[in-house]
Design a protein around this motif. Structure first.
Motif, PDB file in Angstrom:
ATOM      1  N   MET A 199      -6.964   5.748   1.576  1.00 55.95           N
ATOM      2  CA  MET A 199      -6.682   6.283   3.223  1.00 55.95           C
ATOM      3  C   MET A 199      -5.494   5.949   2.268  1.00 55.95           C
ATOM      4  O   MET A 199      -4.647   6.643   3.755  1.00 55.95           O
ATOM      5  CB  MET A 199      -7.452   5.126   3.855  1.00 55.95           C
ATOM      6  CG  MET A 199      -8.568   4.482   3.960  1.00 55.95           C
ATOM      7  SD  MET A 199      -9.052   3.849   5.257  1.00 55.95           S
ATOM      8  CE  MET A 199      -9.128   1.855   4.297  1.00 55.95           C
ATOM      9  N   SER A 200      -4.209   5.042   2.679  1.00 59.50           N
ATOM     10  CA  SER A 200      -2.673   5.071   2.717  1.00 59.50           C
ATOM     11  C   SER A 200      -2.430   6.385   1.951  1.00 59.50           C
ATOM     12  O   SER A 200      -1.675   7.105   2.913  1.00 59.50           O
ATOM     13  CB  SER A 200      -2.456   3.674   1.834  1.00 59.50           C
ATOM     14  OG  SER A 200      -3.002   3.070   2.464  1.00 59.50           O
ATOM     15  N   SER A 247     -15.021  -2.934  12.948  1.00 59.33           N
ATOM     16  CA  SER A 247     -14.098  -2.234  12.063  1.00 59.33           C
ATOM     17  C   SER A 247     -13.939  -1.038  13.351  1.00 59.33           C
ATOM     18  O   SER A 247     -12.761   0.007  12.962  1.00 59.33           O
ATOM     19  CB  SER A 247     -13.954  -1.944  10.733  1.00 59.33           C
ATOM     20  OG  SER A 247     -14.229  -3.050  10.301  1.00 59.33           O
ATOM     21  N   TRP A 303      -3.442  -4.834   6.068  1.00 58.79           N
ATOM     22  CA  TRP A 303      -3.186  -3.527   6.114  1.00 58.79           C
ATOM     23  C   TRP A 303      -1.746  -3.261   7.368  1.00 58.79           C
ATOM     24  O   TRP A 303      -2.025  -3.536   8.032  1.00 58.79           O
ATOM     25  CB  TRP A 303      -4.985  -2.771   6.875  1.00 58.79           C
ATOM     26  CG  TRP A 303      -4.882  -1.500   7.901  1.00 58.79           C
ATOM     27  CD1 TRP A 303      -4.642  -1.069   8.462  1.00 58.79           C
ATOM     28  CD2 TRP A 303      -4.722  -0.925   6.726  1.00 58.79           C
ATOM     29  NE1 TRP A 303      -4.796   0.327   8.610  1.00 58.79           N
ATOM     30  CE2 TRP A 303      -4.617   0.864   7.073  1.00 58.79           C
ATOM     31  CE3 TRP A 303      -4.696  -0.374   5.162  1.00 58.79           C
ATOM     32  CZ2 TRP A 303      -4.654   1.429   6.854  1.00 58.79           C
ATOM     33  CZ3 TRP A 303      -4.740   1.189   4.760  1.00 58.79           C
ATOM     34  CH2 TRP A 303      -5.120   1.783   5.087  1.00 58.79           C
ATOM     35  N   LYS A 354      -8.713   0.906  -0.254  1.00 63.76           N
ATOM     36  CA  LYS A 354      -6.647   1.327   0.799  1.00 63.76           C
ATOM     37  C   LYS A 354      -6.253   1.913   0.250  1.00 63.76           C
ATOM     38  O   LYS A 354      -4.803   2.492   1.289  1.00 63.76           O
ATOM     39  CB  LYS A 354      -6.715  -0.203   1.321  1.00 63.76           C
ATOM     40  CG  LYS A 354      -7.065  -1.053   2.304  1.00 63.76           C
ATOM     41  CD  LYS A 354      -7.052  -2.824   2.379  1.00 63.76           C
ATOM     42  CE  LYS A 354      -7.648  -3.463   4.000  1.00 63.76           C
ATOM     43  NZ  LYS A 354      -7.441  -4.625   3.787  1.00 63.76           N
ATOM     44  N   GLN A 374      -0.196   2.015  10.931  1.00 57.70           N
ATOM     45  CA  GLN A 374      -0.123   3.982  10.398  1.00 57.70           C
ATOM     46  C   GLN A 374       0.346   4.507  12.050  1.00 57.70           C
ATOM     47  O   GLN A 374      -0.589   4.109  12.890  1.00 57.70           O
ATOM     48  CB  GLN A 374      -1.561   3.837   9.555  1.00 57.70           C
ATOM     49  CG  GLN A 374      -2.021   2.848   9.162  1.00 57.70           C
ATOM     50  CD  GLN A 374      -1.064   3.579   7.721  1.00 57.70           C
ATOM     51  OE1 GLN A 374      -0.357   4.678   7.329  1.00 57.70           O
ATOM     52  NE2 GLN A 374      -1.192   2.512   6.467  1.00 57.70           N
ATOM     53  N   PRO A 384     -10.033   0.352   7.625  1.00 55.73           N
ATOM     54  CA  PRO A 384      -8.403   0.193   7.375  1.00 55.73           C
ATOM     55  C   PRO A 384      -8.066  -1.145   8.629  1.00 55.73           C
ATOM     56  O   PRO A 384      -7.555  -1.180   9.366  1.00 55.73           O
ATOM     57  CB  PRO A 384      -8.540   1.419   8.501  1.00 55.73           C
ATOM     58  CG  PRO A 384      -9.133   2.078   9.052  1.00 55.73           C
ATOM     59  CD  PRO A 384     -10.533   1.342   8.102  1.00 55.73           C
ATOM     60  N   THR A 385      -8.460  -1.867   7.972  1.00 56.80           N
ATOM     61  CA  THR A 385      -8.284  -3.601   8.958  1.00 56.80           C
ATOM     62  C   THR A 385      -7.821  -4.213   7.569  1.00 56.80           C
ATOM     63  O   THR A 385      -7.608  -4.595   6.285  1.00 56.80           O
ATOM     64  CB  THR A 385      -9.180  -4.167   9.450  1.00 56.80           C
ATOM     65  OG1 THR A 385     -10.088  -4.327   8.900  1.00 56.80           O
ATOM     66  CG2 THR A 385      -9.603  -2.973  10.607  1.00 56.80           C
ATOM     67  N   LEU A 389      -8.078   6.370  13.082  1.00 60.90           N
ATOM     68  CA  LEU A 389      -7.137   6.927  12.152  1.00 60.90           C
ATOM     69  C   LEU A 389      -8.062   8.676  11.291  1.00 60.90           C
ATOM     70  O   LEU A 389      -6.899   9.235  10.454  1.00 60.90           O
ATOM     71  CB  LEU A 389      -6.921   5.855  10.697  1.00 60.90           C
ATOM     72  CG  LEU A 389      -6.040   4.843  11.621  1.00 60.90           C
ATOM     73  CD1 LEU A 389      -5.904   3.601  10.524  1.00 60.90           C
ATOM     74  CD2 LEU A 389      -4.506   4.942  11.795  1.00 60.90           C
ATOM     75  N   TYR A 436       0.737  -1.158  -0.244  1.00 64.04           N
ATOM     76  CA  TYR A 436      -0.067  -0.389   0.271  1.00 64.04           C
ATOM     77  C   TYR A 436       0.713   1.429  -0.163  1.00 64.04           C
ATOM     78  O   TYR A 436       0.748   2.257  -0.302  1.00 64.04           O
ATOM     79  CB  TYR A 436      -1.442  -0.318   1.002  1.00 64.04           C
ATOM     80  CG  TYR A 436      -2.141  -0.605   0.559  1.00 64.04           C
ATOM     81  CD1 TYR A 436      -2.911  -0.130  -0.347  1.00 64.04           C
ATOM     82  CD2 TYR A 436      -2.854  -1.788   1.421  1.00 64.04           C
ATOM     83  CE1 TYR A 436      -3.904  -1.686  -0.737  1.00 64.04           C
ATOM     84  CE2 TYR A 436      -3.488  -2.865   0.796  1.00 64.04           C
ATOM     85  CZ  TYR A 436      -4.204  -2.377   0.377  1.00 64.04           C
ATOM     86  OH  TYR A 436      -5.531  -3.838  -0.642  1.00 64.04           O
TER      87      TYR A 436
END
Length: 261
Positions: A99-100, A220, A194, A96, A197, A119-120, A227, A67
């Motif tokens: 989000m990254s 979740s 994932w 994902k 972070q 985000p898992t 995050l 990612y």
């Protein structure tokens, strides 16, 4: 790497310094055409950029799909296009990636929409899909109809088969997948994982969940809140994981309203 992309300029007259840009990122086995319907609607107010992520569509092939690398691909494209700040929407694996991006360089991402992913890490949901796609490739059938018959032994749902075979296209060498099946299979453990972070993203964020999908669950919520503390959640009723294809009008309306806020 520089991703393959389509730029759809805004149809509304705007001064260059006021133009807003939205990147749309497809999921696993997809291509930039997956979100083209939403892109067309967003064009009335935004410059829209649709991308093929690495190992998909016309983008380059690569043996690695972490990612952080795929987020860097998006920033490399943005830099190439001289875009400093932008909003972003991603579905599933694309979510994902989105989000990254937001966590890696939050100052560059204005708004974020994540479609049916959390985000898992996620369980393996594609063993039958990979087996079926490998069977199609090995059979070397020369039409989507014939490919569908092969794939039906592995994937029961016609709509999912139809989606998977959109990328089974005629080339100069005959019908082939336009995603790199081998690299996707080899990187599947990274795709469903994932990475840990340390950053947070505090700008406006919207998670959109399909009611019948289990990619975003109650468990979740702690990860999402940790995050993305300003995240909101919308649920599209009677819809599964491919919510943007199953109920495009509802999905597009939610996205358009969020970006307009």
């Amino acid at each position: 790497m520089l991703l393959n992309y389509q730029l759809k300029p805004s149809t509304r007259d705007q001064s260059p310094d006021k133009k807003q840009v939205i990147f749309l990122i497809h999921g696993l086995f997809g291509s930039l055409s997956n979100l083209s319907g939403l892109g067309k609607e967003l064009q009335s107010d935004y410059d829209v950029i649709l991308v093929d992520v690495r190992n998909h569509g016309q983008s380059e092939r690569n043996s690695s799909m972490s990612y952080p690398q795929m987020a860097n691909d998006i920033f490399e494209l943005a830099d190439h296009l001289q875009i400093e700040q932008f909003s972003i929407l991603g579905h599933s694996m694309g979510g994902k990636i989105a989000m990254s991006c937001a966590l890696a360089q939050p100052q560059r991402i204005q708004r974020l929409i994540v479609a049916d992913i959390a985000p898992t890490s996620h369980a393996d949901k594609h063993s039958d899909v990979f087996a079926g796609l490998k069977a199609v490739k090995a059979s070397n059938v020369q039409s989507r109809t014939a490919a569908d018959k092969v794939l039906a032994d592995y994937v029961e749902t016609p709509e999912i088969r139809q989606f998977l075979l959109k990328s089974y296209q005629r080339t100069a060498e005959g019908f082939q997948f336009v995603y790199d099946l081998e690299n996707l299979y080899n990187n599947y453990a990274s795709i469903i994982d994932w990475p840990e972070q340390s950053n947070t993203y505090t700008s406006p964020t919207l998670f959109i969940k399909g009611e019948l999908s289990d990619y975003i669950e109650e468990a979740s919520q702690p990860a999402i809140v940790a995050l993305f503390p300003n995240a909101k959640l919308k649920v599209i009723n009677a819809t599964g994981h491919w919510l943007h294809a199953e109920k495009p009008k509802t999905f597009n309306r939610l996205a358009i309203n969020f970006f307009a806020q």
